[in-house]
Design an enzyme around this catalytic site. Structure first.
Site, mmCIF file in Angstrom:
data_model
loop_
_atom_site.group_PDB
_atom_site.id
_atom_site.type_symbol
_atom_site.label_atom_id
_atom_site.label_comp_id
_atom_site.label_asym_id
_atom_site.label_seq_id
_atom_site.Cartn_x
_atom_site.Cartn_y
_atom_site.Cartn_z
ATOM 1 C CB CYS A 103 -0.892 -0.027 1.240
ATOM 2 S SG CYS A 103 -2.029 1.355 1.327
ATOM 3 C CG HIS A 145 -5.709 -2.541 -1.287
ATOM 4 N ND1 HIS A 145 -4.678 -3.129 -0.585
ATOM 5 C CD2 HIS A 145 -5.476 -1.199 -1.239
ATOM 6 C CE1 HIS A 145 -3.868 -2.179 -0.126
ATOM 7 N NE2 HIS A 145 -4.322 -1.004 -0.522
ATOM 8 C CD GLU A 146 -6.584 1.028 -4.241
ATOM 9 O OE1 GLU A 146 -6.695 2.009 -3.487
ATOM 10 O OE2 GLU A 146 -5.520 0.403 -4.361
ATOM 11 C CG HIS A 149 -7.356 2.723 0.871
ATOM 12 N ND1 HIS A 149 -6.569 2.936 1.974
ATOM 13 C CD2 HIS A 149 -6.573 2.052 -0.009
ATOM 14 C CE1 HIS A 149 -5.356 2.426 1.777
ATOM 15 N NE2 HIS A 149 -5.335 1.867 0.578
HETATM 16 NI NI NI Z 1 -3.667 0.966 -0.234
#
Ligand code: NI
Length: 192
Positions: A103, A145-146, A149
């Site tokens: 990341c 993953h995004e 966030h």
């Molecule tokens: Ni990330």
């Protein structure tokens, strides 16, 4: 276009829930996306979410390049550079795969993270057009993953085995001794 400062783990902006975008076609969103693309390419990442550049908005960019896939990979394994506004996903089945993630907000660190192998995701393009795509393997991983966030979740918070959290250099050195079966194509920095 402007290179944006990337927030690092520990900054509170990374732990907040991002706000939905009212108008995906607005100039502000377009400008933010241009800067995010420049920032991600400069950092050689493959994904970036707006909270990582101190903007608490539901905006992500990502790509799943061909060179990451195995020979004969599925079309749904790959994605060109894509911008998605107000993205959501749902798993297509219960299959979970472990894979290495990094990341841009946690530089120098890699961890093995369980993610759904097959998902469908939806959102809006900067043109305002609705987007719906199926994604598998690395493509599905980077999208999950995004989107995490946007909900204040960093990849270590998804890990089931923290002994698989490593500095990149140590991981590279000891990879051959590892017994956990992980896809070696995903060992490179994902950098979302
Ligand atoms: Ni990330």
């Amino acid at each position: 276009m402007t290179l944006l400062k990337i927030a690092r783990m520990g900054h509170p902006v990374l732990l907040k829930t991002a706000e939905a975008i009212a108008d995906p076609t607005s100039r502000d969103v377009g400008r933010l996306l241009e800067d995010m693309v420049e920032t991600m390419e400069d950092a050689t990442g493959v994904g970036l979410a707006a909270p990582q550049v101190h903007e608490g908005k539901r905006v992500i960019i990502f790509k799943s390049p061909r060179e990451r896939g195995e020979e004969g990979g599925l079309d749904t394994d790959f994605s060109p550079l894509t911008a998605l506004i107000n993205p959501e996903f749902e798993p297509l089945d219960d299959d979970i795969a472990m894979g290495w993630e990094g990341c841009l907000s946690i530089p120098g660190i890699t961890g093995a993270v369980p993610r759904f192998s097959r998902i469908v995701y939806r959102g809006y393009a900067p043109s305002g057009e609705a987007v719906e795509r199926e994604a598998t393997n690395f493509h599905a991983r980077v999208v999950q993953h995004e989107i995490d966030h946007l909900d204040g979740v960093l990849f270590p918070m998804r890990m089931s085995d923290l002994s698989l959290l490593s500095f990149n250099e140590e991981l590279r050195a000891f990879m051959e001794h590892m017994t956990v079966e992980l896809n070696p194509d995903e060992t490179e920095k994902h950098g979302g």
